[in-house]
Scaffold this active site. Structure first.
Site, short mmCIF file in Angstrom:
data_model
loop_
_atom_site.label_atom_id
_atom_site.label_comp_id
_atom_site.label_asym_id
_atom_site.label_seq_id
_atom_site.Cartn_x
_atom_site.Cartn_y
_atom_site.Cartn_z
N ARG A 193 37.95 40.83 39.47
CA ARG A 193 37.76 39.34 39.32
C ARG A 193 37.56 39.01 37.82
NH1 ARG A 193 33.21 36.22 38.61
NH2 ARG A 193 33.19 34.11 39.75
N SER A 262 34.78 33.77 50.65
CA SER A 262 33.25 33.71 50.27
C SER A 262 32.90 32.56 51.03
CB SER A 262 33.44 33.07 48.74
OG SER A 262 33.44 34.15 47.55
N LYS A 291 27.46 33.50 39.25
CA LYS A 291 27.67 32.27 39.99
C LYS A 291 26.56 31.09 39.27
CE LYS A 291 30.63 33.59 43.32
NZ LYS A 291 31.88 32.99 43.23
#
Length: 365
Positions: A193, A262, A291
């Site tokens: 990621r 997700s 996040k």
């Protein structure tokens, strides 16, 4: 002087042996068919042994066995009689890549290629031998393509179900060292990621990470980017709620690769399952800097998923050694982490700790 249409093949007891050009061509075709029938059957046997002993799968084993037997019916005594192993110049030809295999996946892929190439040769040269041989080998080649997709997909999905710790990367200078140390600790699932790097940088890093994962027999997943997953032959892709529909990703990636989604609430969980996700992320359980601005889903959502989700799922978001037991007590048997391993001074030991705890809960001890 040779007669028209004949040439000297050699001498026998001092007598020049004359062989017709037609006879020589025919014998050459027989040798080609014999060699490739052997090659295809040997490759199938290697694949069959893994299906039988590695996967304990009678259906896949049966398919391999049926294909071998079907090839056996084409392997006539006439073709076997044309074999000339001492005179075959190809027996001494080799390539460094043939001398080693990185893992079971590369071994299987190499033998699938071997079988497919042999069947293509049989398909073409078989047309010069028997009328139905070319057609039969063409159909078998398509069956082998399907078998390859099913088997490699089966391999991936089996490993997904066995994986209980999921490392999601974040950009750090020592990324490759941390990842390899985690793999050495037993990690079997990694997601690359990285949101801001140039595509050329991401491509280079993804290739290196995939090589590391396959070296240790781990799954390699790409975050968001289906195109990048295809470019580096990743094992799958992880999609957020705002990314492309799973159906579109599946059309591009095929059934053999893994697709995750997700989720933050029961509606998103059910939507991902209905769409055909292979696994879901559940969270963020706690607020986390990865996040920013996203409210925590909390342990209640973890409890809900533990009671209502039949596919693999990973609790994610702010999970570390201090709160791991709370997350597991809420029903999680799989967790995904970022900073707990990426920022660890001892990633191998940290990985082993997480896995030992998750195994303890899984085994009920």
């Amino acid at each position: 002087m040779n007669q028209a249409g004949y040439y000297d093949q050699g001498t026998k007891n001092g007598v020049v042996v004359m062989v017709s050009a037609h006879s020589h061509t025919q014998q050459t075709i027989y040798r080609i068919l014999d060699a490739n029938l052997d090659r295809a059957r040997e490759g199938l046997r290697i694949i069959e042994e893994w299906c039988r002993f590695g996967l304990n799968d009678s259906q896949l084993s049966g398919i391999c066995k049926h294909l071998r037997q079907e090839l056996g019916t084409l392997h006539t005594a006439e073709l076997r009689a044309a074999r000339d192993t001492p005179g075959d110049i190809g027996t001494n030809l080799t390539h460094p890549q043939e001398e080693q295999r990185a893992d079971i996946t590369s071994l299987l892929q190499a033998n699938f290629c071997r079988v497919q190439e042999a069947l293509r040769v049989l398909e073409e040269y078989g047309k010069l031998y028997q009328g139905n041989m070319g057609t039969a080998c063409k159909q078998m080649r398509y069956q082998v393509y399907t078998l390859e997709s099913n088997l490699l997909g089966y391999q991936r999905h089996q490993l997904l179900w066995r994986s209980h710790l999921y490392l999601v990367t974040s950009p750090v200078d020592n990324l490759f060292a941390v990842v390899e140390a985690s793999l050495q600790g037993g990690l079997t699932l990694l997601q690359y990621r990285e949101k801001t790097a140039d595509d050329s940088v991401r491509l280079e890093r993804a290739i290196q990470l995939r090589q590391l994962c396959h070296k240790y027999g781990a799954l390699f997943i790409i975050n968001d980017r289906v195109d990048l997953a295809l470019a580096v032959d990743a094992d799958g892709v992880h999609l957020g709620q705002q990314d492309m529909p799973i159906a579109v990703a599946r059309q591009l990636l095929g059934n053999q690769r893994i697709i995750g989604r997700s989720t933050t609430n029961p509606q998103e969980m059910q939507g991902a399952i209905t769409e055909g996700a292979d696994y879901i992320g559940v969270g963020p359980v706690y607020e986390t800097p990865t996040k920013v601005g996203k409210a925590a889903a909390g342990l209640e959502y973890v409890k809900y998923v533990s009671q209502n989700c039949q596919i693999p799922w990973f609790a994610i978001g702010g999970i570390d050694m201090n709160n791991l037991n709370d997350v597991m007590n809420a029903g999680a048997q799989r967790v995904a982490v970022v900073r707990s391993l990426i920022e660890s001074d001892q990633p191998t030991l940290a990985t082993q700790y997480f896995l030992s705890q998750l195994h303890r809960i899984k085994s009920g001890t």
